[in-house]
Enzyme design. Structure first.
Site, PDB file in Angstrom:
ATOM      1  N   ASN A   1     -26.374  27.771 -12.852  1.00  0.00           N
ATOM      2  CA  ASN A   1     -25.337  28.335 -13.724  1.00  0.00           C
ATOM      3  C   ASN A   1     -24.036  27.607 -13.410  1.00  0.00           C
ATOM      4  O   ASN A   1     -23.405  27.887 -12.391  1.00  0.00           O
ATOM      5  CB  ASN A   1     -25.227  29.843 -13.441  1.00  0.00           C
ATOM      6  CG  ASN A   1     -24.094  30.498 -14.193  1.00  0.00           C
ATOM      7  OD1 ASN A   1     -23.495  29.897 -15.080  1.00  0.00           O
ATOM      8  ND2 ASN A   1     -23.795  31.744 -13.832  1.00  0.00           N
ATOM      9  N   TRP A   2     -23.679  26.687 -14.279  1.00  0.00           N
ATOM     10  CA  TRP A   2     -22.493  25.855 -13.999  1.00  0.00           C
ATOM     11  C   TRP A   2     -21.196  26.618 -14.241  1.00  0.00           C
ATOM     12  O   TRP A   2     -20.124  26.135 -13.887  1.00  0.00           O
ATOM     13  CB  TRP A   2     -22.523  24.593 -14.853  1.00  0.00           C
ATOM     14  CG  TRP A   2     -23.661  23.647 -14.563  1.00  0.00           C
ATOM     15  CD1 TRP A   2     -24.672  23.824 -13.649  1.00  0.00           C
ATOM     16  CD2 TRP A   2     -23.901  22.372 -15.177  1.00  0.00           C
ATOM     17  NE1 TRP A   2     -25.522  22.743 -13.669  1.00  0.00           N
ATOM     18  CE2 TRP A   2     -25.073  21.834 -14.592  1.00  0.00           C
ATOM     19  CE3 TRP A   2     -23.243  21.636 -16.171  1.00  0.00           C
ATOM     20  CZ2 TRP A   2     -25.592  20.593 -14.979  1.00  0.00           C
ATOM     21  CZ3 TRP A   2     -23.758  20.402 -16.555  1.00  0.00           C
ATOM     22  CH2 TRP A   2     -24.919  19.889 -15.953  1.00  0.00           C
ATOM     23  N   LYS A   3     -21.282  27.763 -14.884  1.00  0.00           N
ATOM     24  CA  LYS A   3     -20.095  28.560 -15.220  1.00  0.00           C
ATOM     25  C   LYS A   3     -19.077  27.677 -15.958  1.00  0.00           C
ATOM     26  O   LYS A   3     -19.486  26.784 -16.712  1.00  0.00           O
ATOM     27  CB  LYS A   3     -19.507  29.202 -13.955  1.00  0.00           C
ATOM     28  CG  LYS A   3     -20.588  29.958 -13.165  1.00  0.00           C
ATOM     29  CD  LYS A   3     -20.057  30.855 -12.089  1.00  0.00           C
ATOM     30  CE  LYS A   3     -21.227  31.526 -11.384  1.00  0.00           C
ATOM     31  NZ  LYS A   3     -20.809  32.491 -10.363  1.00  0.00           N
TER      32      LYS A   3
ATOM     33  N   HIS B   1     -24.474  38.394 -17.168  1.00  0.00           N
ATOM     34  CA  HIS B   1     -23.967  37.961 -15.857  1.00  0.00           C
ATOM     35  C   HIS B   1     -22.839  38.899 -15.433  1.00  0.00           C
ATOM     36  O   HIS B   1     -22.057  39.357 -16.266  1.00  0.00           O
ATOM     37  CB  HIS B   1     -23.466  36.517 -15.943  1.00  0.00           C
ATOM     38  CG  HIS B   1     -23.165  35.948 -14.593  1.00  0.00           C
ATOM     39  ND1 HIS B   1     -21.972  36.207 -13.954  1.00  0.00           N
ATOM     40  CD2 HIS B   1     -23.904  35.194 -13.755  1.00  0.00           C
ATOM     41  CE1 HIS B   1     -22.014  35.617 -12.762  1.00  0.00           C
ATOM     42  NE2 HIS B   1     -23.162  34.990 -12.619  1.00  0.00           N
TER      43      HIS B   1
ATOM     44  N   GLU C   1     -20.044  38.392 -14.195  1.00  0.00           N
ATOM     45  CA  GLU C   1     -18.693  37.969 -14.624  1.00  0.00           C
ATOM     46  C   GLU C   1     -18.443  38.372 -16.070  1.00  0.00           C
ATOM     47  O   GLU C   1     -17.314  38.701 -16.448  1.00  0.00           O
ATOM     48  CB  GLU C   1     -18.542  36.455 -14.409  1.00  0.00           C
ATOM     49  CG  GLU C   1     -18.417  36.138 -12.922  1.00  0.00           C
ATOM     50  CD  GLU C   1     -18.948  34.779 -12.507  1.00  0.00           C
ATOM     51  OE1 GLU C   1     -19.135  33.891 -13.350  1.00  0.00           O
ATOM     52  OE2 GLU C   1     -19.203  34.608 -11.280  1.00  0.00           O
TER      53      GLU C   1
ATOM     54  N   GLU D   1     -28.424  39.695  -8.873  1.00  0.00           N
ATOM     55  CA  GLU D   1     -27.280  39.056  -8.233  1.00  0.00           C
ATOM     56  C   GLU D   1     -26.297  40.116  -7.753  1.00  0.00           C
ATOM     57  O   GLU D   1     -25.531  40.669  -8.548  1.00  0.00           O
ATOM     58  CB  GLU D   1     -26.558  38.146  -9.238  1.00  0.00           C
ATOM     59  CG  GLU D   1     -27.436  37.061  -9.806  1.00  0.00           C
ATOM     60  CD  GLU D   1     -26.596  35.938 -10.395  1.00  0.00           C
ATOM     61  OE1 GLU D   1     -26.713  34.816  -9.894  1.00  0.00           O
ATOM     62  OE2 GLU D   1     -25.810  36.187 -11.311  1.00  0.00           O
TER      63      GLU D   1
ATOM     64  N   GLY E   1     -20.398  33.760  -5.153  1.00  0.00           N
ATOM     65  CA  GLY E   1     -19.257  32.893  -4.880  1.00  0.00           C
ATOM     66  C   GLY E   1     -18.505  33.267  -3.606  1.00  0.00           C
ATOM     67  O   GLY E   1     -17.416  32.756  -3.357  1.00  0.00           O
TER      68      GLY E   1
ATOM     69  N   SER F   1     -24.540  33.064  -3.681  1.00  0.00           N
ATOM     70  CA  SER F   1     -24.367  32.173  -2.527  1.00  0.00           C
ATOM     71  C   SER F   1     -25.698  31.614  -2.011  1.00  0.00           C
ATOM     72  O   SER F   1     -25.868  31.413  -0.812  1.00  0.00           O
ATOM     73  CB  SER F   1     -23.591  32.873  -1.414  1.00  0.00           C
ATOM     74  OG  SER F   1     -22.299  33.237  -1.883  1.00  0.00           O
TER      75      SER F   1
ATOM     76  N   GLY G   1     -25.096  29.229  -8.562  1.00  0.00           N
ATOM     77  CA  GLY G   1     -23.769  28.903  -9.089  1.00  0.00           C
ATOM     78  C   GLY G   1     -23.212  27.675  -8.406  1.00  0.00           C
ATOM     79  O   GLY G   1     -23.530  26.539  -8.745  1.00  0.00           O
ATOM     80  N   GLY G   2     -22.384  27.886  -7.404  1.00  0.00           N
ATOM     81  CA  GLY G   2     -21.686  26.790  -6.718  1.00  0.00           C
ATOM     82  C   GLY G   2     -22.568  25.622  -6.313  1.00  0.00           C
ATOM     83  O   GLY G   2     -22.227  24.452  -6.562  1.00  0.00           O
TER      84      GLY G   2
HETATM   85  P1  PGA Z   1     -22.961  31.499  -6.603  1.00  0.00           P
HETATM   86  O1  PGA Z   1     -23.118  32.106  -8.091  1.00  0.00           O
HETATM   87  O2  PGA Z   1     -24.265  30.791  -6.313  1.00  0.00           O
HETATM   88  O3  PGA Z   1     -21.799  30.552  -6.699  1.00  0.00           O
HETATM   89  O4  PGA Z   1     -22.718  32.632  -5.696  1.00  0.00           O
HETATM   90  C1  PGA Z   1     -24.331  32.634  -8.531  1.00  0.00           C
HETATM   91  C2  PGA Z   1     -24.167  33.156  -9.935  1.00  0.00           C
HETATM   92  O5  PGA Z   1     -23.154  33.799 -10.226  1.00  0.00           O
HETATM   93  O6  PGA Z   1     -25.053  32.953 -10.799  1.00  0.00           O
END
Ligand code: PGA
Length: 252
Positions: free
Chosen positions: A11-13, A98, A100, A170, A176, A215, A236-237
Site C-alpha cells: 500500500n503505497w498510500k 483502510h 486512514e 491492521e 506506521g 509496521s 505500507g512503509g
Molecule cells: P505500515 O502501513 O506498514 O507503514 O505500518 C501498513 C498499512 O497501513 O497498510
C-alpha cells in the site's frame, strides 16, 4: 492443510511521484523471480500512476490494486474515482476501509457497503481492512471492534462474493508506528476473525486470505507469516523500497 492463497500487498498510500512509482514497480518486477510463484504480489499505487504502473508491470506476474474507489457508479461526484474506471485500466484489487480512510475521511460501514458493491460489480477483489485503535486495544475491546467491522460489511456479501475477498487485519496502533503486533497477537485475532467468518460462511472461511498489516518489515514478516491464520501482509512503509517489499515476499 488448506490451500489458502498467500498474498503480500504493498500500500503505497500518498507516496511517490509518477516516475518514482514506475521505478519502484520495475524494481519489484525485476526481483519477482526470487519470490515463490505461490505468493501473489500486489502493488497499490496512487490513482495517478495506476496506468503507467500497470504498463510497467505487463507480463511480470505482479498484480496491481487501487487504494480506494467511489461509492457511486458514475456521474456528478467531483474528485471521485469509480470502480469501473479502475477495473478498465486492468486493476484486479482495491483496498477498502483502510483505517486512514475510516479515521480521516469518515468512512463508515454504510460507505463501505456501497464501495464493496461497486468493487464486485466490476470484478475487483476487495482487500477489506479491519482493526482497532489503541484505546480499544487497551480496553480489550479489539475483538468486538473487529467483529462489528466484519458483521456490518462482510456479512452482507453473498457466498460467491465472499469467496473473492481478502481481509487485512491492521491494528491502528501498529500502522506506521514501528510498533508491530507480536506474532501471537496477530495469530490470536486472525483466528478469531476466521471464527467470525465461519459463523456466517462455514467452510468457505478456511479459504479466505487474512493479511496482517502494521509496521510489517523484512525482519518481522517471517515470524508473523509463520502463524497458521496469517496468510500474508499489507505493507505500507516497507513497500516503498523494492528490496524490502521483495524480502517480505520471501518471508514465508
Ligand atoms: P505500515 O502501513 O506498514 O507503514 O505500518 C501498513 C498499512 O497501513 O497498510
Amino acid at each position: 492443510m488448506t490451500m489458502r492463497k498467500k498474498i503480500v500487498a504493498g500500500n503505497w498510500k500518498m507516496n511517490t511521484l509518477p516516475a518514482e512509482g514506475v521505478e519502484l514497480a520495475k524494481g519489484v518486477a525485476a526481483g519477482r523471480k526470487d519470490v515463490c510463484d505461490c505468493v501473489t504480489l500486489i502493488v497499490c499505487p496512487p490513482f495517478t500512476h495506476l496506468s503507467s504502473v500497470i504498463e510497467a508491470l505487463k507480463g511480470s506476474n505482479v498484480e496491481v490494486g487501487a487504494q480506494d474507489c467511489a461509492t457511486e457508479t458514475k456521474g456528478a461526484y467531483t474528485g471521485e474515482v469509480a470502480a469501473q474506471m479502475i477495473a478498465a485500466l486492468g486493476c484486479k484489487y482495491v483496498i477498502l476501509g483502510h483505517s486512514e480512510r475510516r479515521q480521516y475521511y469518515g468512512e463508515t460501514s454504510a460507505t463501505l457497503n456501497k464501495k464493496m458493491a461497486e468493487a464486485y460489480a466490476n470484478n475487483l477483489t476487495p482487500i477489506y481492512c479491519v482493526g482497532e485503535n489503541l484505546d480499544e486495544r487497551e480496553a480489550e475491546r479489539h475483538f468486538d471492534v473487529v467483529k462489528a467491522q466484519i458483521e456490518e460489511v462482510v456479512f452482507n456479501l453473498t457466498e460467491e462474493q465472499f469467496r473473492n475477498l481478502v481481509i487485512a487485519y491492521e491494528p491502528v496502533w501498529a500502522i506506521g508506528t514501528g510498533k508491530t503486533a507480536t506474532a501471537e497477537q496477530a495469530q490470536e485475532i486472525h483466528a478469531y476473525i476466521r471464527e467470525v467468518l465461519r459463523s456466517k460462511f462455514g467452510a468457505a472461511a478456511e479459504e479466505c486470505p487474512i493479511l496482517y498489516g502494521g509496521s510489517c518489515k523484512p525482519s518481522n514478516a517471517g515470524e508473523i507469516f509463520a502463524k497458521a491464520d496469517v496468510d500474508g501482509g499489507l505493507i505500507g512503509g516497507a513497500a516503498l523500497k523494492a528490496e524490502d517489499f521483495l524480502a517480505i515476499g520471501k518471508a514465508f
